[in-house]
Design an enzyme around this catalytic site. Structure first.
Site, PDB file in Angstrom:
ATOM      1  N   SER A 139      38.852 -38.157  18.491  1.00  0.00           N
ATOM      2  CA  SER A 139      37.668 -37.742  17.740  1.00  0.00           C
ATOM      3  C   SER A 139      37.433 -38.712  16.597  1.00  0.00           C
ATOM      4  CB  SER A 139      37.871 -36.336  17.169  1.00  0.00           C
ATOM      5  OG  SER A 139      36.834 -35.985  16.266  1.00  0.00           O
ATOM      6  N   TYR A 152      42.222 -29.823  12.952  1.00  0.00           N
ATOM      7  CA  TYR A 152      41.672 -30.591  14.070  1.00  0.00           C
ATOM      8  C   TYR A 152      41.791 -32.086  13.816  1.00  0.00           C
ATOM      9  CZ  TYR A 152      38.206 -32.218  17.489  1.00  0.00           C
ATOM     10  OH  TYR A 152      37.565 -32.878  18.526  1.00  0.00           O
TER      11      TYR A 152
END
Length: 257
Positions: A139, A152
């Site tokens: 990400s 995350y």
């Protein structure tokens, strides 16, 4: 890529499903792996109806024993693996200081330990054959701080560095390890964060000053296929001299960072 064999985790939907389709359309035999058996079988049924060689394997990436069993089953049924795509991922939103133990542990179990378990199981078999390519879907949050995304972002940062270190170690066996780092992408994970879809979509594109978040210079969200095409490129012979690379696919949201 025709005739080669791939394993894709998180294959029941979103980016994982798009990767499975993109590989299948290039006549790759694909082992689609996901914990959600019902959703996985539904996805695979659609793909096989389109003439793609895809088989479903239900497995939990957070269990090393389960992973080893699944990889054994895949190689027995489809043959030696040429490609691995780590696309399984979860997101728990919370301010860092308010994260629960369960939120933190679950996020790392899937996003980091899952990448470790599956990569280890597959690469140990690839080493014997002295070939293979791995792509981990990370990400842009792995390198850009985001409000309420500490678990995350940290888990994706860990998976990113693990994949690069693995790539360094196995390069001598002819195995390449790369990453694709998406930004905001039209997936259930993204829409699950939204209370008002229209407002949230516009905020993602235009940016949110109060969250210290710039918008997307290309003025649109990514589609899962945008990410899948980047994954396919890094697996392909076109990228045969690329390893330990982190390819960001976010429309410029991280400003090239």
């Amino acid at each position: 890529m025709e005739g080669k064999t791939a394993l894709v985790t998180g294959a029941a939907g979103g980016i994982g499903e798009a990767v499975v389709r993109a590989l299948g359309e290039r006549e790759v035999k694909v082992a689609a792996v996901d914990k959600d058996g019902d959703r996985l079988r539904e996805t695979v049924s659609k793909l096989t109806a389109d003439g793609l060689h895809v088989e479903a394997f239900v497995g939990d990436v957070t269990s090393s024993a389960d992973v080893e069993k699944v990889v054994d089953d895949v190689e027995r049924r489809l043959g030696p693996l040429d490609f691995l795509v780590n696309a399984a991922g979860v997101l728990r939103l919370s301010e860092a200081r308010k994260l629960t133990d369960a939120d933190w542990s679950f996020t790392f179990a899937v996003n980091t330990s899952g990448v470790f378990f599956v990569s280890r199981a597959v690469v140990n078999r690839m080493v014997e054959r002295r070939r293979g390519a791995i792509v981990t879907v990370a990400s842009n949050a792995a390198s850009t701080a985001r409000v309420e995304m500490a678990a995350y972002a940290a888990s994706k940062a860990a998976a990113t560095m693990f994949t690069k270190c693995l790539g360094l170690e196995v390069a001598k066996y002819g195995i390449r390890c790369n990453l694709v780092a998406p930004g905001s992408t039209e997936t259930p994970m993204l829409s699950g964060m939204w209370k008002d879809a229209d407002v949230a979509r516009a905020a993602s594109i235009q940016g949110v000053a109060s969250a210290y978040r710039v918008g997307i210079p290309l003025q649109r969200l990514a589609h899962p296929d945008h990410v899948a095409q980047a994954v396919v490129f890094l697996l392909s012979d076109q990228a045969s001299h690329i390893t330990m690379h982190d390819l960001t696919v976010d429309g410029g949201a991280a400003l090239g960072a």
